[in-house]
Write a protein that holds these residues in place. Structure first.
Motif, mmCIF file in Angstrom:
data_model
loop_
_atom_site.group_PDB
_atom_site.id
_atom_site.type_symbol
_atom_site.label_atom_id
_atom_site.label_comp_id
_atom_site.label_asym_id
_atom_site.label_seq_id
_atom_site.Cartn_x
_atom_site.Cartn_y
_atom_site.Cartn_z
ATOM 1 N N THR A 82 0.807 -1.214 0.000
ATOM 2 C CA THR A 82 0.000 0.000 0.000
ATOM 3 C C THR A 82 0.841 1.265 0.000
ATOM 4 N N SER A 83 2.151 1.100 -0.120
ATOM 5 C CA SER A 83 3.053 2.253 -0.182
ATOM 6 C C SER A 83 4.318 1.836 -0.919
ATOM 7 N N PRO A 84 4.862 2.725 -1.755
ATOM 8 C CA PRO A 84 6.116 2.372 -2.422
ATOM 9 C C PRO A 84 7.264 2.164 -1.435
ATOM 10 N N ALA A 85 7.158 2.730 -0.245
ATOM 11 C CA ALA A 85 8.198 2.558 0.772
ATOM 12 C C ALA A 85 8.271 1.121 1.277
ATOM 13 N N GLU A 86 7.240 0.315 1.038
ATOM 14 C CA GLU A 86 7.239 -1.085 1.482
ATOM 15 C C GLU A 86 8.085 -1.988 0.602
ATOM 16 N N LEU A 87 8.445 -1.538 -0.586
ATOM 17 C CA LEU A 87 9.239 -2.360 -1.499
ATOM 18 C C LEU A 87 10.650 -2.559 -0.956
ATOM 19 N N VAL A 88 11.044 -3.818 -0.860
ATOM 20 C CA VAL A 88 12.404 -4.187 -0.473
ATOM 21 C C VAL A 88 13.057 -4.779 -1.722
ATOM 22 N N PRO A 89 13.820 -3.962 -2.457
ATOM 23 C CA PRO A 89 14.364 -4.435 -3.734
ATOM 24 C C PRO A 89 15.409 -5.533 -3.555
ATOM 25 N N ALA A 90 15.405 -6.451 -4.496
ATOM 26 C CA ALA A 90 16.443 -7.486 -4.550
ATOM 27 C C ALA A 90 17.634 -6.915 -5.309
ATOM 28 N N ALA A 91 18.793 -7.429 -5.018
ATOM 29 C CA ALA A 91 19.999 -7.007 -5.735
ATOM 30 C C ALA A 91 19.933 -7.497 -7.177
ATOM 31 N N PRO A 92 20.433 -6.695 -8.113
ATOM 32 C CA PRO A 92 20.500 -7.172 -9.500
ATOM 33 C C PRO A 92 21.405 -8.397 -9.599
ATOM 34 N N PRO A 93 21.055 -9.343 -10.480
ATOM 35 C CA PRO A 93 21.853 -10.566 -10.578
ATOM 36 C C PRO A 93 23.189 -10.374 -11.286
ATOM 37 N N GLY A 94 23.353 -9.297 -12.028
ATOM 38 C CA GLY A 94 24.600 -9.034 -12.737
ATOM 39 C C GLY A 94 24.334 -8.248 -13.995
ATOM 40 N N PRO A 95 25.388 -7.737 -14.618
ATOM 41 C CA PRO A 95 25.210 -6.861 -15.777
ATOM 42 C C PRO A 95 24.672 -7.566 -17.021
ATOM 43 N N GLU A 96 24.716 -8.889 -17.051
ATOM 44 C CA GLU A 96 24.205 -9.612 -18.224
ATOM 45 C C GLU A 96 22.681 -9.645 -18.275
ATOM 46 N N GLY A 107 5.344 -21.741 -8.738
ATOM 47 C CA GLY A 107 6.663 -22.253 -8.364
ATOM 48 C C GLY A 107 6.886 -22.233 -6.866
ATOM 49 N N PRO A 108 7.765 -23.102 -6.366
ATOM 50 C CA PRO A 108 7.959 -23.248 -4.922
ATOM 51 C C PRO A 108 8.581 -22.027 -4.241
ATOM 52 N N THR A 109 9.207 -21.130 -5.000
ATOM 53 C CA THR A 109 9.822 -19.950 -4.385
ATOM 54 C C THR A 109 8.999 -18.679 -4.590
ATOM 55 N N ALA A 110 7.859 -18.783 -5.249
ATOM 56 C CA ALA A 110 7.064 -17.593 -5.569
ATOM 57 C C ALA A 110 6.650 -16.829 -4.314
ATOM 58 N N MET A 111 6.006 -17.492 -3.374
ATOM 59 C CA MET A 111 5.504 -16.810 -2.179
ATOM 60 C C MET A 111 6.645 -16.169 -1.396
ATOM 61 N N ASP A 112 7.743 -16.875 -1.246
ATOM 62 C CA ASP A 112 8.886 -16.336 -0.515
ATOM 63 C C ASP A 112 9.405 -15.059 -1.184
ATOM 64 N N ASN A 113 9.472 -15.049 -2.508
ATOM 65 C CA ASN A 113 9.928 -13.871 -3.235
ATOM 66 C C ASN A 113 8.989 -12.687 -2.980
ATOM 67 N N TYR A 114 7.676 -12.913 -3.035
ATOM 68 C CA TYR A 114 6.715 -11.835 -2.800
ATOM 69 C C TYR A 114 6.863 -11.261 -1.385
ATOM 70 N N LEU A 115 6.990 -12.140 -0.404
ATOM 71 C CA LEU A 115 7.120 -11.680 0.969
ATOM 72 C C LEU A 115 8.432 -10.930 1.183
ATOM 73 N N LYS A 116 9.513 -11.403 0.600
ATOM 74 C CA LYS A 116 10.809 -10.716 0.725
ATOM 75 C C LYS A 116 10.791 -9.333 0.083
ATOM 76 N N ARG A 117 9.985 -9.139 -0.933
ATOM 77 C CA ARG A 117 9.906 -7.837 -1.604
ATOM 78 C C ARG A 117 9.030 -6.861 -0.831
ATOM 79 N N GLY A 118 8.310 -7.333 0.193
ATOM 80 C CA GLY A 118 7.508 -6.456 1.031
ATOM 81 C C GLY A 118 6.010 -6.615 0.910
ATOM 82 N N PHE A 119 5.540 -7.562 0.114
ATOM 83 C CA PHE A 119 4.100 -7.787 0.013
ATOM 84 C C PHE A 119 3.571 -8.377 1.305
ATOM 85 N N LYS A 120 2.316 -8.029 1.622
ATOM 86 C CA LYS A 120 1.629 -8.556 2.805
ATOM 87 C C LYS A 120 0.400 -9.335 2.350
#
Length: 187
Positions: free
Chosen positions: A14-28, A153-166
């Motif tokens: 509900t706020s852009p401040a809740e986003l916890v960005p993941a690190a980029p995987p690399g320049p490729e 996928g088995p990691t989908a929910m974990d990814n959403y929660l790590k990014r800040g979704f509730k």
């Protein structure tokens, strides 16, 4: 035919401040917007990403229906590329109430597990929050939301929660068990 229990989870920010960005995987890995709506490209992404996780709702759409969906003001497709090869995508679908739904998000099977998904989701969420800057006729984003289910996928929910979704809703239903269509339905 047998049935399965399907659990669907709805998540939001509900706020852009809740986003916890993941690190980029690399320049490729680069992410860019598909600015010219292309039903063929979008169908390729949809079938390739969702083929092994039971995405079937759009497979029967006609080309005209794809054009209609992709041509709505504010609908955006952001594509991750690994050294020029499409690796995954996120489709944003703005709603009239100021919400932006992440309609589809995922990676092609060969690109999973390589830290691309967290970065792609981070970029997609940031673009959802800034959507009105690119589409002045749309109101400012007040909420970014999505749903995922027990067939994703088995990691989908974990990814959403790590990014800040509730989590805001959980639903269960019975569904006919269908064979996995794979990336080439009918093959």
């Amino acid at each position: 035919m047998s049935t399965i229990t399907l659990t669907t989870w709805s998540l939001e920010m509900t706020s852009p401040a809740e986003l916890v960005p993941a690190a980029p995987p690399g320049p490729e890995v680069t992410i860019s917007r598909a600015e010219v709506p292309s039903p063929e490209f979008s169908r390729f992404l949809y079938a390739s990403v969702g083929g092994d996780i039971h995405w079937t709702d759009r497979l029967s759409l006609t080309r005209a229906q794809w054009v209609e969906q992709l041509g709505r003001p504010g609908v955006e497709t952001w594509v991750a590329y690994d050294r020029g090869t499409p690796a995954g995508y996120v489709e944003l679908d703005p709603q009239d109430d100021g919400g932006v739904e992440i309609m589809y998000f995922g990676l092609l099977p060969d690109f999973r597990g390589r830290r691309i998904g967290g970065h792609l989701l981070s970029v997609g969420v940031a673009r959802a929050w800034s959507l009105a800057e690119r589409w002045p006729e749309r109101e400012a984003t007040r909420r970014v939301w999505l749903h995922t289910c027990s067939q994703d996928g088995p990691t989908a929910m974990d990814n959403y929660l790590k990014r800040g979704f509730k989590l805001f809703r959980t639903e269960t239903s019975q569904k006919e068990a269908a064979p996995t269509p794979g990336p080439w339905p009918g093959a």
